[in-house]
Motif scaffolding. Structure first.
Motif, PDB file in Angstrom:
ATOM      1  N   ARG A 194       0.910  -4.093  -3.000  1.00 19.96           N
ATOM      2  CA  ARG A 194       2.513  -3.263  -3.038  1.00 19.96           C
ATOM      3  C   ARG A 194       2.957  -3.566  -1.993  1.00 19.96           C
ATOM      4  O   ARG A 194       4.114  -2.784  -2.495  1.00 19.96           O
ATOM      5  CB  ARG A 194       1.802  -2.045  -2.572  1.00 19.96           C
ATOM      6  N   ALA A 195       3.583  -3.980  -1.110  1.00 15.87           N
ATOM      7  CA  ALA A 195       3.943  -5.138  -0.651  1.00 15.87           C
ATOM      8  C   ALA A 195       5.444  -3.474   0.871  1.00 15.87           C
ATOM      9  O   ALA A 195       4.484  -3.085   1.380  1.00 15.87           O
ATOM     10  CB  ALA A 195       5.461  -5.640  -1.061  1.00 15.87           C
ATOM     11  N   ASP A 196       5.923  -3.881   0.277  1.00 16.14           N
ATOM     12  CA  ASP A 196       7.399  -2.249   1.035  1.00 16.14           C
ATOM     13  C   ASP A 196       7.085  -1.677   0.361  1.00 16.14           C
ATOM     14  O   ASP A 196       7.883  -0.236   0.442  1.00 16.14           O
ATOM     15  CB  ASP A 196       8.406  -3.246   0.683  1.00 16.14           C
ATOM     16  N   LYS A 197       6.105  -1.041  -1.141  1.00 20.29           N
ATOM     17  CA  LYS A 197       6.060   0.224  -1.167  1.00 20.29           C
ATOM     18  C   LYS A 197       4.829   0.808  -0.779  1.00 20.29           C
ATOM     19  O   LYS A 197       4.290   1.487  -1.775  1.00 20.29           O
ATOM     20  CB  LYS A 197       6.831   0.242  -2.759  1.00 20.29           C
ATOM     21  N   GLY A 198       4.011   0.372  -0.276  1.00 17.85           N
ATOM     22  CA  GLY A 198       2.366   0.171   0.118  1.00 17.85           C
ATOM     23  C   GLY A 198       2.536   1.774   1.179  1.00 17.85           C
ATOM     24  O   GLY A 198       1.211   2.215   1.537  1.00 17.85           O
ATOM     25  N   ASP A 199       3.303   2.050   1.718  1.00 19.74           N
ATOM     26  CA  ASP A 199       3.352   3.750   2.968  1.00 19.74           C
ATOM     27  C   ASP A 199       3.758   4.567   1.909  1.00 19.74           C
ATOM     28  O   ASP A 199       4.802   5.045   1.431  1.00 19.74           O
ATOM     29  CB  ASP A 199       4.255   3.413   3.314  1.00 19.74           C
TER      30      ASP A 199
END
Length: 340
Positions: A194-199
């Motif tokens: 998910r990289a920068d979209k995992g939060d």
């Protein structure tokens, strides 16, 4: 595995059945747990019991019939349950949908368990629509799900992917079949994917502003909040409405649009295409290619397909973000919804 009280004897409303722990079905609100118990029948087969509330806040009874999305959510809850209790997948691992499908069994209907005279069948009955007719005084219908595990893939000592095939029954009579395949990822691998979209909290805060819904009648819903489509400047194309405050679709924080919302969008798009008369999604086949992101608009487009061998209408639905291939492709089979 379930607990109820006869309301006709006590004069009090029937309490909700005792359910499995909410953590096992990845729900935060206990009232959203539909599964009431499970048992192992053989090495690769399980029997799961569930209750279907008539007054579910998102998937309530329509024209006297249970909403097929209640079937979808019931089956979806079995993924994490069996992953955790049967295959030892730790809570916190991610289950990633690859394929899902269901079909209501034609002719698989009956009067409710409390009825003494069989109800007359309507057009949707012949295609498997399930009438909501629990015994007098009860607010739930009990269903049974028989699941068979297939094509289990392991990496080391952990399950990495799994196929499940289902037969869903009520009062001993099969009413639907379903099948799914999903992958299981550890938290570390999921974070890398998910990289920068995992939060989850950050992604929900960045969600696309909620556009206005199409009319409830056209979507086949009762209230605007349950409509997940918004009009665009093109016929047969809508923008997805992902309400991150919705108590069912977003029962807990997630970093992407939940799969159940995508299926809801597909059946609403099929209804919008046939909006002159109410229809029921009696079957779906869904292939998931990648996540639908919360921070990008998603377009829902429908195409009329050739009828199936039973002469029922079929609709192709794609959910598209950007120029890439569709994130999700769904075939919806519909039948006229008779008034029960």
């Amino acid at each position: 595995m379930s607990s109820t009280v006869d309301a006709s004897m006590t004069g009090e409303p029937t309490p909700a059945p005792v359910t499995v722990p909410k953590e096992y079905v990845h729900k935060r609100a206990a009232e959203e747990v539909l599964l009431t118990g499970w048992e192992q029948l053989a090495e690769d087969s399980y029997r799961i019991t569930a209750h279907w509330p008539r007054d579910h806040r998102a998937y309530g009874v329509r024209n006297g019939y249970h909403d097929p999305m209640l079937l979808v959510e019931t089956v979806r809850q079995t993924f994490p349950l069996l992953s955790h209790v049967a295959f030892g997948v730790p809570i916190g691992h991610q289950l990633i949908w690859d394929h899902f499908g269901y079909a209501l069994i034609p002719g698989g209907l009956w009067a409710g368990a409390g009825d003494t005279v069989p109800r007359q069948r309507g057009a949707a009955d012949a295609d498997g629509a399930v009438p909501a007719t629990p015994p007098a005084g009860e607010a739930y219908d009990e269903v049974q799900i028989d699941a068979v595990c297939q094509d289990v893939v392991r990496r080391g000592n952990r399950v990495a992917a799994l196929t499940l095939a289902y037969v869903v029954s009520r009062d001993g009579e099969p009413i639907a079949t379903a099948q799914t395949r999903f992958a299981v990822q550890t938290p570390a691998i999921y974070r890398r994917l998910r990289a920068d979209k995992g939060d989850a909290a950050e992604m929900m805060a960045r969600a696309v502003p909620l556009p206005a819904p199409i009319p409830v009648a056209r979507a086949g819903r009762a209230v605007p909040r349950e409509v997940v489509l918004s009009a665009t400047d093109r016929a047969r194309r809508w923008q997805l409405r992902a309400d991150t405050h919705h108590p069912v679709h977003f029962d807990h924080p997630v970093d992407h649009v939940p799969g159940s919302l995508l299926l809801d969008a597909a059946r609403q798009a099929a209804q919008a295409l046939h909006h002159q008369a109410p229809v029921m999604a009696v079957a779906m086949e869904c292939d998931f290619s990648r996540y639908v992101e919360l921070d990008e608009p998603c377009l829902v487009e429908v195409t009329q397909l050739p009828r199936d061998p039973a002469r029922r209408d079929r609709v192709g639905v794609t959910l598209q973000q950007g120029p890439a291939t569709p994130a999700c492709s769904i075939i919806v089979t519909v039948a006229p919804l008779a008034t029960a």
